[in-house]
Design a protein around this motif. Sequence first.
Motif, PDB file in Angstrom:
ATOM      1  N   ASP A 106      11.130   1.939 -24.217  1.00  0.00           N
ATOM      2  CA  ASP A 106      12.144   2.485 -25.127  1.00  0.00           C
ATOM      3  C   ASP A 106      12.890   3.690 -24.564  1.00  0.00           C
ATOM      4  OD1 ASP A 106      11.425   0.612 -27.136  1.00  0.00           O
ATOM      5  OD2 ASP A 106       9.709   1.862 -27.666  1.00  0.00           O
ATOM      6  N   THR A 107      13.090   3.712 -23.255  1.00  0.00           N
ATOM      7  CA  THR A 107      13.723   4.862 -22.619  1.00  0.00           C
ATOM      8  C   THR A 107      14.833   4.418 -21.677  1.00  0.00           C
ATOM      9  OG1 THR A 107      11.619   6.073 -22.716  1.00  0.00           O
ATOM     10  CG2 THR A 107      13.302   6.921 -21.212  1.00  0.00           C
ATOM     11  N   SER A 108      16.011   5.001 -21.847  1.00  0.00           N
ATOM     12  CA  SER A 108      17.125   4.741 -20.934  1.00  0.00           C
ATOM     13  C   SER A 108      17.245   5.904 -19.963  1.00  0.00           C
ATOM     14  CB  SER A 108      18.436   4.589 -21.721  1.00  0.00           C
ATOM     15  OG  SER A 108      18.411   3.412 -22.499  1.00  0.00           O
ATOM     16  N   MET A 109      17.880   5.642 -18.830  1.00  0.00           N
ATOM     17  CA  MET A 109      18.064   6.671 -17.818  1.00  0.00           C
ATOM     18  C   MET A 109      19.482   6.622 -17.301  1.00  0.00           C
ATOM     19  SD  MET A 109      15.792   7.336 -14.413  1.00  0.00           S
ATOM     20  CE  MET A 109      15.252   9.009 -14.164  1.00  0.00           C
ATOM     21  N   ALA A 110      20.054   7.807 -17.064  1.00  0.00           N
ATOM     22  CA  ALA A 110      21.409   7.883 -16.525  1.00  0.00           C
ATOM     23  C   ALA A 110      21.537   9.132 -15.677  1.00  0.00           C
ATOM     24  CB  ALA A 110      22.438   7.915 -17.650  1.00  0.00           C
ATOM     25  N   ALA A 111      22.418   9.070 -14.693  1.00  0.00           N
ATOM     26  CA  ALA A 111      22.748  10.242 -13.890  1.00  0.00           C
ATOM     27  C   ALA A 111      24.078  10.788 -14.384  1.00  0.00           C
ATOM     28  CB  ALA A 111      22.845   9.860 -12.412  1.00  0.00           C
ATOM     29  N   VAL A 112      24.220  12.113 -14.330  1.00  0.00           N
ATOM     30  CA  VAL A 112      25.449  12.775 -14.750  1.00  0.00           C
ATOM     31  C   VAL A 112      25.852  13.770 -13.676  1.00  0.00           C
ATOM     32  CG1 VAL A 112      26.511  14.305 -16.452  1.00  0.00           C
ATOM     33  CG2 VAL A 112      24.968  12.494 -17.212  1.00  0.00           C
ATOM     34  N   SER A 113      27.139  13.757 -13.310  1.00  0.00           N
ATOM     35  CA  SER A 113      27.670  14.678 -12.299  1.00  0.00           C
ATOM     36  C   SER A 113      29.082  15.093 -12.677  1.00  0.00           C
ATOM     37  CB  SER A 113      27.699  14.017 -10.910  1.00  0.00           C
ATOM     38  OG  SER A 113      26.417  13.607 -10.506  1.00  0.00           O
ATOM     39  N   LEU A 114      29.561  16.185 -12.067  1.00  0.00           N
ATOM     40  CA  LEU A 114      30.913  16.664 -12.342  1.00  0.00           C
ATOM     41  C   LEU A 114      32.000  15.856 -11.644  1.00  0.00           C
ATOM     42  CD1 LEU A 114      30.838  20.587 -12.257  1.00  0.00           C
ATOM     43  CD2 LEU A 114      31.060  19.083 -14.236  1.00  0.00           C
ATOM     44  N   ALA A 115      31.676  15.252 -10.519  1.00  0.00           N
ATOM     45  CA  ALA A 115      32.683  14.533  -9.734  1.00  0.00           C
ATOM     46  C   ALA A 115      33.300  13.403 -10.551  1.00  0.00           C
ATOM     47  CB  ALA A 115      32.063  13.970  -8.459  1.00  0.00           C
ATOM     48  N   PRO A 116      34.563  13.044 -10.260  1.00  0.00           N
ATOM     49  CA  PRO A 116      35.215  11.951 -10.991  1.00  0.00           C
ATOM     50  C   PRO A 116      34.495  10.625 -10.786  1.00  0.00           C
ATOM     51  CG  PRO A 116      36.544  12.624  -9.112  1.00  0.00           C
ATOM     52  CD  PRO A 116      35.467  13.648  -9.254  1.00  0.00           C
ATOM     53  N   SER A 117      34.647   9.752 -11.764  1.00  0.00           N
ATOM     54  CA  SER A 117      33.921   8.485 -11.755  1.00  0.00           C
ATOM     55  C   SER A 117      34.180   7.654 -10.503  1.00  0.00           C
ATOM     56  CB  SER A 117      34.291   7.675 -13.005  1.00  0.00           C
ATOM     57  OG  SER A 117      33.588   6.459 -13.043  1.00  0.00           O
ATOM     58  N   ALA A 118      35.404   7.683  -9.989  1.00  0.00           N
ATOM     59  CA  ALA A 118      35.717   6.887  -8.795  1.00  0.00           C
ATOM     60  C   ALA A 118      34.858   7.316  -7.610  1.00  0.00           C
ATOM     61  CB  ALA A 118      37.200   7.012  -8.455  1.00  0.00           C
ATOM     62  N   LYS A 119      34.638   8.621  -7.463  1.00  0.00           N
ATOM     63  CA  LYS A 119      33.794   9.113  -6.370  1.00  0.00           C
ATOM     64  C   LYS A 119      32.339   8.720  -6.602  1.00  0.00           C
ATOM     65  CE  LYS A 119      36.254  13.065  -4.388  1.00  0.00           C
ATOM     66  NZ  LYS A 119      36.138  14.491  -3.995  1.00  0.00           N
ATOM     67  N   LEU A 120      31.909   8.799  -7.841  1.00  0.00           N
ATOM     68  CA  LEU A 120      30.534   8.422  -8.149  1.00  0.00           C
ATOM     69  C   LEU A 120      30.294   6.951  -7.829  1.00  0.00           C
ATOM     70  CD1 LEU A 120      29.973  10.190 -11.609  1.00  0.00           C
ATOM     71  CD2 LEU A 120      29.682  11.119  -9.303  1.00  0.00           C
ATOM     72  N   GLU A 121      31.240   6.100  -8.202  1.00  0.00           N
ATOM     73  CA  GLU A 121      31.092   4.667  -7.962  1.00  0.00           C
ATOM     74  C   GLU A 121      31.101   4.342  -6.468  1.00  0.00           C
ATOM     75  OE1 GLU A 121      30.495   1.979 -10.206  1.00  0.00           O
ATOM     76  OE2 GLU A 121      29.856   3.817 -11.218  1.00  0.00           O
ATOM     77  N   ALA A 122      31.950   5.041  -5.716  1.00  0.00           N
ATOM     78  CA  ALA A 122      32.017   4.795  -4.272  1.00  0.00           C
ATOM     79  C   ALA A 122      30.708   5.186  -3.601  1.00  0.00           C
ATOM     80  CB  ALA A 122      33.191   5.565  -3.667  1.00  0.00           C
ATOM     81  N   PHE A 123      30.173   6.334  -3.993  1.00  0.00           N
ATOM     82  CA  PHE A 123      28.920   6.790  -3.390  1.00  0.00           C
ATOM     83  C   PHE A 123      27.751   5.919  -3.853  1.00  0.00           C
ATOM     84  CE2 PHE A 123      25.287   9.730  -2.900  1.00  0.00           C
ATOM     85  CZ  PHE A 123      25.425  10.013  -1.552  1.00  0.00           C
ATOM     86  N   LYS A 124      27.789   5.514  -5.097  1.00  0.00           N
ATOM     87  CA  LYS A 124      26.760   4.623  -5.640  1.00  0.00           C
ATOM     88  C   LYS A 124      26.713   3.315  -4.856  1.00  0.00           C
ATOM     89  CE  LYS A 124      25.852   2.300 -10.080  1.00  0.00           C
ATOM     90  NZ  LYS A 124      26.271   2.247 -11.508  1.00  0.00           N
ATOM     91  N   LYS A 125      27.892   2.777  -4.536  1.00  0.00           N
ATOM     92  CA  LYS A 125      27.960   1.550  -3.746  1.00  0.00           C
ATOM     93  C   LYS A 125      27.420   1.781  -2.350  1.00  0.00           C
ATOM     94  CE  LYS A 125      31.216  -1.992  -2.153  1.00  0.00           C
ATOM     95  NZ  LYS A 125      32.634  -2.443  -2.159  1.00  0.00           N
ATOM     96  N   ARG A 126      27.766   2.912  -1.756  1.00  0.00           N
ATOM     97  CA  ARG A 126      27.282   3.240  -0.406  1.00  0.00           C
ATOM     98  C   ARG A 126      25.755   3.294  -0.374  1.00  0.00           C
ATOM     99  NH1 ARG A 126      28.282   9.122   2.600  1.00  0.00           N
ATOM    100  NH2 ARG A 126      26.461   8.976   3.983  1.00  0.00           N
ATOM    101  N   MET A 127      25.146   3.889  -1.420  1.00  0.00           N
ATOM    102  CA  MET A 127      23.696   4.063  -1.452  1.00  0.00           C
ATOM    103  C   MET A 127      22.968   2.826  -1.981  1.00  0.00           C
ATOM    104  SD  MET A 127      22.824   7.126  -0.307  1.00  0.00           S
ATOM    105  CE  MET A 127      24.011   6.755   0.998  1.00  0.00           C
TER     106      MET A 127
END
Length: 247
Positions: A106-127
């Motif tokens: 019953d627990t969800s998890m999410a990461a939160v950062s200041l960078a814009p979503s496009a940068k987060l998605e690009a780095f997420k794909k890289r990793m």
Amino acid sequence: MQQHQIVSREQWIAARKALLAHEKELTQARERLADERRQLPWVKVDKTYVFTGPNGKVTLADLFKGRPQLVVQHVMFAPDWDAACKSCSFWADGFERMVPHLAARDTSMAAVSLAPSAKLEAFKKRMGWTFDWVSSGDNDFNRDYGVTFSREEIETGKPMYNFGTTSIYGPELPGISVFYRNEAGEIFHTYSCFARGLDMMNAAYQYLDLTPLGRHEEGLPYPMDWVRLRDQYEPQPEKAACCQSHS
């Protein structure tokens, strides 16, 4: 590495059982601490935080995905950076595959950062990450939960990080925040931890603590100087086998 005493198997078992008694004491103390953590009072979240994800705007309530509990990993990634903090990424690598297991409880998890979503998605794909990651660049979430600081706050030199116990050493700092959402849709902040409080969530460190060399960070400019993004470690040179085949 210090010289170690070499003993018989029987002597090793005796020494190991003595250490086991201390490990059991730590386990019991950790369980007591976990219970104290669950008994903390809560704070109702009155703000409506709106984040930006890959599919548009999402609220803090949306991040629960219908579950009552939410763990937020505050990942250091300032808007003008091209990559997330390498140390935060070290932690993110660890929780990447935990998401389904947490969901089963019953627990969800999410990461939160200041960078814009496009940068987060690009780095997420890289990793190669798959967890939810949203941008808080348009709200006060990071500041309200103690991981983003202004230049003026840093220049005061006052200890404002980790509940006012630690000096601010940068505008972006790591942390974890936990929230609960009841059946009426009300959200409560139940727990946060920072600095060494994050240590227990890093599985790689826990494994290293089992080894003779441990974390092996003595003599480095700072303890995590050795850490790299997962795709930046240099290949280790192959060592020759101790035995050579003969024709």
